[in-house]
Design a protein around this motif. Structure first.
Motif: not given
Length: 254
Positions: A95-102, A121-122, A154-158
């Protein structure tokens, strides 16, 4: 014959005197969408955690691309687990992070520059149907469905080869649930990922699955195509698929 993407062989897992998984065998081919059904306490989540490496089975093997992951040391396991992406039931966003940081959390941990993490992230948000402006918002500013999409980004980021979905439509309305189902199918087609999903949602299971396996009391009691599961003569499968209160599965046995 090609090597299965995932090959679970005779896996057992107990907690104290309670046997949760008993000689589970399951094969998932590359690019396949496998759905695992089962009531509460059937062993679905434990099997998923064993597959992800969060739990070690007491006996048996879990092979990914032919490699027995149960025999890897910690360093080897961490490297190998990069093949996996995970969508948690709750989303598990910070919750403390922005969506792109997540979304780019693991990239940040690896020392990637923030500007590149944000752009990545975008790009992933676009794949799950969200606009760039969402990147700078925080999870609390989004609807439940949008938060689930951010968690999927996030699940597909890597760029994983395998995605594990833990109850991906839980807590969502039917329309939003179907949007998530469509995204799961889209990622399978666009990215060629192999997926394993645990769910109670039969509409979701029938839409996204190439094959469905059913766990009951720690054992796989059925494994087949959607059509085969729908027409199964196994009384446990029939009862579960049709949501019947009366049948072999008694209240308290699930």
């Amino acid at each position: 014959m090609s090597t299965p993407k995932i090959d679970i062989r005779n896996v057992q897992k107990s907690f104290g005197t309670k046997r949760v998984l008993e000689n589970v065998n399951l094969t998932v081919e590359k690019g396949q969408s496998m759905v695992i059904l089962g009531g509460s306490g059937s062993g679905k989540s434990v099997l998923l955690r064993c597959l992800l490496g969060l739990l070690a089975p007491d006996n048996g093997k879990i092979l990914v691309d032919g490699v027995d992951t149960t025999r890897l040391n910690e360093q080897q396991r961490m490297q190998f687990m990069r093949k996996f992406g995970m969508l948690f039931q709750s989303g598990a966003l910070f919750d403390s992070l922005s969506n792109w940081e997540n979304i780019g959390f693991m990239l940040t941990q690896q020392g990637v520059k923030p500007s590149k993490v944000r752009q990545t992230a975008i790009d992933k948000l676009a794949l799950v149907g969200l606009e760039p402006r969402v990147a700078d918002q925080k999870p609390a500013e989004l609807s439940g469905g949008m938060r689930k999409r951010v968690a999927l980004a996030r699940a597909i980021c890597m760029e994983p080869e395998i995605i594990l979905y833990d109850e991906p439509t839980t807590g969502l309305d039917p329309i939003t649930s179907d949007v998530i189902n469509d995204l799961i199918l889209k990622l399978k087609e666009d990215l060629g990922v192999t997926s394993v999903t645990i769910t109670h949602n039969m509409n979701s299971a029938f839409k996204i699955a190439d094959r469905i396996a059913m766990l009951y009391m720690g054992k796989i009691i059925a494994n087949g195509t959607v059509k085969e599961i729908k027409t199964s003569d196994n009384p446990y499968v029939t009862q579960f698929v049709n949501g019947l209160a009366q049948g072999p599965i008694k209240v308290g046995q699930r």
